[in-house]
Scaffold this motif. Structure first.
Motif, PDB file in Angstrom:
ATOM      1  N   UNK A   1      -6.816  -0.348  10.150  1.00  0.00           N
ATOM      2  CA  UNK A   1      -5.540   0.145  10.646  1.00  0.00           C
ATOM      3  C   UNK A   1      -4.987   1.180   9.687  1.00  0.00           C
ATOM      4  N   UNK A   2      -3.799   1.651   9.955  1.00  0.00           N
ATOM      5  CA  UNK A   2      -3.225   2.748   9.175  1.00  0.00           C
ATOM      6  C   UNK A   2      -2.051   2.270   8.341  1.00  0.00           C
ATOM      7  N   UNK A   3      -2.030   2.688   7.096  1.00  0.00           N
ATOM      8  CA  UNK A   3      -0.902   2.441   6.195  1.00  0.00           C
ATOM      9  C   UNK A   3      -0.161   3.755   6.034  1.00  0.00           C
ATOM     10  N   UNK A   4       1.136   3.722   6.258  1.00  0.00           N
ATOM     11  CA  UNK A   4       1.973   4.900   6.048  1.00  0.00           C
ATOM     12  C   UNK A   4       2.908   4.596   4.891  1.00  0.00           C
ATOM     13  N   UNK A   5       2.937   5.494   3.918  1.00  0.00           N
ATOM     14  CA  UNK A   5       3.797   5.296   2.769  1.00  0.00           C
ATOM     15  C   UNK A   5       4.275   6.618   2.212  1.00  0.00           C
ATOM     16  N   UNK A   6       5.133   6.517   1.199  1.00  0.00           N
ATOM     17  CA  UNK A   6       5.694   7.742   0.624  1.00  0.00           C
ATOM     18  C   UNK A   6       5.563   7.803  -0.889  1.00  0.00           C
ATOM     19  N   UNK A   7       4.616   7.027  -1.418  1.00  0.00           N
ATOM     20  CA  UNK A   7       4.449   7.039  -2.876  1.00  0.00           C
ATOM     21  C   UNK A   7       3.004   6.748  -3.253  1.00  0.00           C
ATOM     22  N   UNK A   8       2.686   7.041  -4.504  1.00  0.00           N
ATOM     23  CA  UNK A   8       1.345   6.748  -5.009  1.00  0.00           C
ATOM     24  C   UNK A   8       1.070   5.256  -4.952  1.00  0.00           C
ATOM     25  N   UNK A   9       2.053   4.436  -5.271  1.00  0.00           N
ATOM     26  CA  UNK A   9       1.826   2.984  -5.259  1.00  0.00           C
ATOM     27  C   UNK A   9       1.503   2.482  -3.858  1.00  0.00           C
ATOM     28  N   UNK A  10       2.099   3.075  -2.824  1.00  0.00           N
ATOM     29  CA  UNK A  10       1.768   2.708  -1.447  1.00  0.00           C
ATOM     30  C   UNK A  10       0.316   3.045  -1.144  1.00  0.00           C
ATOM     31  N   UNK A  11      -0.111   4.228  -1.557  1.00  0.00           N
ATOM     32  CA  UNK A  11      -1.474   4.675  -1.271  1.00  0.00           C
ATOM     33  C   UNK A  11      -2.506   3.872  -2.058  1.00  0.00           C
ATOM     34  N   UNK A  12      -2.190   3.544  -3.298  1.00  0.00           N
ATOM     35  CA  UNK A  12      -3.111   2.751  -4.120  1.00  0.00           C
ATOM     36  C   UNK A  12      -3.240   1.338  -3.562  1.00  0.00           C
ATOM     37  N   UNK A  13      -2.126   0.750  -3.132  1.00  0.00           N
ATOM     38  CA  UNK A  13      -2.171  -0.590  -2.539  1.00  0.00           C
ATOM     39  C   UNK A  13      -3.035  -0.592  -1.283  1.00  0.00           C
TER      40      UNK A  13
ATOM     41  N   UNK B   1       0.064  -8.408  -1.099  1.00  0.00           N
ATOM     42  CA  UNK B   1       0.699  -8.683   0.160  1.00  0.00           C
ATOM     43  C   UNK B   1      -0.149  -8.145   1.319  1.00  0.00           C
ATOM     44  N   UNK B   2      -0.708  -6.962   1.184  1.00  0.00           N
ATOM     45  CA  UNK B   2      -1.539  -6.414   2.261  1.00  0.00           C
ATOM     46  C   UNK B   2      -2.762  -7.281   2.509  1.00  0.00           C
ATOM     47  N   UNK B   3      -3.382  -7.744   1.433  1.00  0.00           N
ATOM     48  CA  UNK B   3      -4.560  -8.598   1.594  1.00  0.00           C
ATOM     49  C   UNK B   3      -4.200  -9.915   2.275  1.00  0.00           C
ATOM     50  N   UNK B   4      -3.018 -10.449   1.989  1.00  0.00           N
ATOM     51  CA  UNK B   4      -2.559 -11.674   2.645  1.00  0.00           C
ATOM     52  C   UNK B   4      -2.391 -11.452   4.148  1.00  0.00           C
ATOM     53  N   UNK B   5      -1.821 -10.345   4.526  1.00  0.00           N
ATOM     54  CA  UNK B   5      -1.624 -10.045   5.950  1.00  0.00           C
ATOM     55  C   UNK B   5      -2.969  -9.892   6.646  1.00  0.00           C
ATOM     56  N   UNK B   6      -3.890  -9.159   6.019  1.00  0.00           N
ATOM     57  CA  UNK B   6      -5.215  -8.972   6.601  1.00  0.00           C
ATOM     58  C   UNK B   6      -5.904 -10.312   6.790  1.00  0.00           C
TER      59      UNK B   6
ATOM     60  N   UNK C   1      -8.632  -1.847   1.078  1.00  0.00           N
ATOM     61  CA  UNK C   1      -9.676  -1.257   1.921  1.00  0.00           C
ATOM     62  C   UNK C   1      -9.153  -0.749   3.266  1.00  0.00           C
ATOM     63  N   UNK C   2      -7.923  -0.306   3.283  1.00  0.00           N
ATOM     64  CA  UNK C   2      -7.366   0.303   4.487  1.00  0.00           C
ATOM     65  C   UNK C   2      -7.877   1.736   4.538  1.00  0.00           C
ATOM     66  N   UNK C   3      -8.541   2.066   5.622  1.00  0.00           N
ATOM     67  CA  UNK C   3      -9.231   3.354   5.683  1.00  0.00           C
ATOM     68  C   UNK C   3      -8.313   4.533   5.954  1.00  0.00           C
ATOM     69  N   UNK C   4      -7.261   4.340   6.716  1.00  0.00           N
ATOM     70  CA  UNK C   4      -6.331   5.424   7.043  1.00  0.00           C
ATOM     71  C   UNK C   4      -5.067   5.262   6.210  1.00  0.00           C
ATOM     72  N   UNK C   5      -4.910   6.129   5.228  1.00  0.00           N
ATOM     73  CA  UNK C   5      -3.770   6.050   4.305  1.00  0.00           C
ATOM     74  C   UNK C   5      -2.973   7.343   4.425  1.00  0.00           C
ATOM     75  N   UNK C   6      -1.813   7.250   5.065  1.00  0.00           N
ATOM     76  CA  UNK C   6      -1.004   8.422   5.385  1.00  0.00           C
ATOM     77  C   UNK C   6       0.162   8.528   4.412  1.00  0.00           C
ATOM     78  N   UNK C   7       0.223   9.643   3.740  1.00  0.00           N
ATOM     79  CA  UNK C   7       1.308   9.927   2.801  1.00  0.00           C
ATOM     80  C   UNK C   7       2.332  10.812   3.511  1.00  0.00           C
ATOM     81  N   UNK C   8       3.579  10.378   3.506  1.00  0.00           N
ATOM     82  CA  UNK C   8       4.656  11.127   4.156  1.00  0.00           C
ATOM     83  C   UNK C   8       5.611  11.632   3.080  1.00  0.00           C
TER      84      UNK C   8
END
Length: 75
Positions: free
Chosen positions: A15-27, A1-6, A32-39
């Motif tokens: 841009x920055x991806x904000x997530x709360x799980x390992x699967x969010x960060x791996x996606x 889904x992220x690749x489709x949006x890009x 190739x999203x450079x800023x991966x923020x884990x909350x």
């Protein structure tokens, strides 16, 4: 889904991806999203999630404050 949006919006993956799980960060990493923020949202933060993120914040508010400060530093 992220690749489709890009691809659909012809946006770079700087841009920055904000997530709360390992699967969010791996996606985000795989897209190739450079800023991966884990909350931390009360979920257990795994070593795997931390390995794929670029920063960890205790709350979404803390993450937002951090980025707002960075934006104002550039002004």
């Amino acid at each position: 889904m992220l690749l489709e949006i890009i691809s659909e919006y012809n946006c770079a993956a700087n841009f920055t991806m904000i997530g709360d799980s390992a699967s969010d960060m791996i996606a985000a990493y795989c897209a190739n999203i450079t800023n991966r923020i884990l909350v931390r949202t009360g979920k257990c933060i795994t070593d795997e999630a931390i390995r794929f993120c670029t920063a960890v914040f205790d709350s979404l508010d803390e993450a937002a404050d951090y980025y707002l400060e960075k934006i104002y530093e550039k002004i």
